[in-house]
Design an enzyme around this catalytic site. Sequence first.
Site, PDB file in Angstrom:
ATOM      1  N   ASP A 179      42.431  52.387  46.022  1.00 58.53           N
ATOM      2  CA  ASP A 179      42.457  53.031  47.332  1.00 58.53           C
ATOM      3  C   ASP A 179      43.943  53.243  47.571  1.00 58.53           C
ATOM      4  OD1 ASP A 179      42.891  53.391  50.142  1.00 58.53           O
ATOM      5  OD2 ASP A 179      40.806  52.834  50.422  1.00 58.53           O
ATOM      6  N   HIS A 180      44.415  54.468  47.390  1.00 55.91           N
ATOM      7  CA  HIS A 180      45.873  54.609  47.303  1.00 55.91           C
ATOM      8  C   HIS A 180      46.583  54.258  48.614  1.00 55.91           C
ATOM      9  CE1 HIS A 180      45.296  58.721  48.930  1.00 55.91           C
ATOM     10  NE2 HIS A 180      46.561  58.672  49.268  1.00 55.91           N
ATOM     11  N   HIS A 242      40.067  54.622  53.076  1.00 52.36           N
ATOM     12  CA  HIS A 242      41.404  54.388  53.641  1.00 52.36           C
ATOM     13  C   HIS A 242      41.354  53.814  55.061  1.00 52.36           C
ATOM     14  CE1 HIS A 242      42.304  56.722  50.222  1.00 52.36           C
ATOM     15  NE2 HIS A 242      42.269  57.913  50.763  1.00 52.36           N
TER      16      HIS A 242
END
Length: 506
Positions: A179-180, A242
């Site tokens: 999950d950047h 996010h």
Amino acid sequence: MTSAVYLIFGATGDLARRKLFPAFYSMYRERKLGDRFAVIGLARRPRTNEQFRDDLYESIQEFARYNVTKDEQWDSFVEHFHYLPLDINNVDGFKKLRELTDELDGKFEIGGNKLFYLALSPELFGNVSHNLKAGGMLEGTGWNRLVIEKPFGYDLPSAEKLNAEIRQVFDEQDIYRIDHYLGKEMVQNINVVRFANTFFEPLWNNKYIANIQITLSETVGVEERGGYYDRSGALRDMGQNHMLQMLAVMAMEPPSRMHPEDIRDEKVKVFRSLRGFQTAAEVRANTVRGQYVSGTLKGKPVPGYREEDSVNPESTTETYFAARVFVDNFRWAGVPFYIRTGKRLPAKTTEVVVEFKNVPNNVYLSRKHKLEPNLLVFRINPMEGIYFKINAKQPGTEGTIIPVAMDFCQSCQVGLNTPEAYERLLYDAARGDSTYFTRWDEVALAWKYVDKIASAWGERTEDLHLYAAGTWGPERGQQLVAEDGFRWWPVQGQDEGEVHWEFVQR
Ligand SMILES: NC(=O)C1=CN([C@@H]2O[C@H](COP(=O)(O)OP(=O)(O)OC[C@H]3O[C@@H](n4cnc5c(N)ncnc54)[C@H](OP(=O)(O)O)[C@@H]3O)[C@@H](O)[C@H]2O)C=CC1
Ligand SMILES: O=C1O[C@H](COP(=O)(O)O)[C@@H](O)[C@H](O)[C@H]1O
């Protein structure tokens, strides 16, 4: 510094070009890769090593944080990169892959460690895992780690299926789900601010906090990504991952140690405490979905979502999503967390705003001073910093109270050149640090929460609110917060100079 062969599946794709290769280059320049590494690019289309390396150079030139020139340093970097055409669905190709991996492992003295990065559409994840095993790629010395991209499924059942396929081959501890946002500098800083300072933690609860707002706004539209996005929508694209991850980081209890499992355990407790929706009416009362129509952004006309080439002209997919979320536990009982995200909004920005309750007795009320609440703002993206709004006396007055800002602008000090999320996450995966990757139980609980919303929405389309591109989303999104006596605090974006903290003296 860890030695590894990095196998990039989907090496000719957009993610590899825009994020992964530039991340390798920055890691190399910062000596985080060392010399004992190799990268094998894999995809179906034919490429020679030379062509692949030319593509690599272009992507680094365009997207990397460091300038690049074709000098000696480049030569020593690029000799680690190789390309092999491979169709994931054909196990025979994996035998060749094994040979190339062994050859490079020997040449660069790697010791058997392999990191498989799936920059692929998720439907292929199961086949890759299966063929990695069948092709003998997991045998031998060293570790094998799997890095997978979002979206992890479309809903809970599909995520469970995907997970089961992968888990037939890899143990949970060897799976690194990206999950950047968790790789972003300022998201990681939230924990530090919370747990390394005396003065925030005592206030971090429902006694002192009125609400928390998480905004993830984008100026971009869907553009050529309609094939994926039109099926996904804002709730699945941003909400399930996010936004809920940032919420969990804000709401979690302090872990007893900064160990990956302890941190993830605390996040899981937050996900378990989310107040799930029982009925479609509850969903409608607490969520808003919208879709942009044509409008003006940064002075330019932009088309509506349904007019985008890659989108179904009758699409009812949401490009905006807002929700009132409750975390039903001792710390957060009664505190609304408002989350919102949307495409074609006026500013590109991610901010988390903590709005504190007002002082119990406003001694300045007699002077007709309505005090502004204190705010603590984490500016996540693209500007990075921490911002605190407090009330103070305006100098030279009889006691006029004005809001003033204490502003730590990280990007003003270190520039926008801080490590990109992908660099950090690649580096962490290579070091075996899974702190900032999502564990299966987090993902499953997030899907469980989101599925209730999606299924209630699915029953009717009347409540899809249209909003003009370049505005802050549908009016209903403002109402959601106003119903509780609050308002969305303006966020500070990079793209729109007019969006600012208009009430604060800088
Ligand atoms: N792009 C981005 O910014 C982001 C992407 N993601 C996720 O990352 C993943 C990849 O996205 P993206 O790079 O944009 O997608 P692309 O469509 O640009 O790339 C897909 C890649 O997969 C390869 N591929 C497809 N089928 C096969 C096959 N059968 N065998 C071998 N290779 C195959 C393609 O190469 P070829 O056709 O040559 O085989 C190509 O390299 C997706 O899960 C996406 O959701 C997540 C966040 C951001
Ligand atoms: O995961 C995604 O994130 C991007 C936004 O990421 P950011 O780091 O640029 O804020 C979003 O555009 C995309 O739709 C989504 O898939």
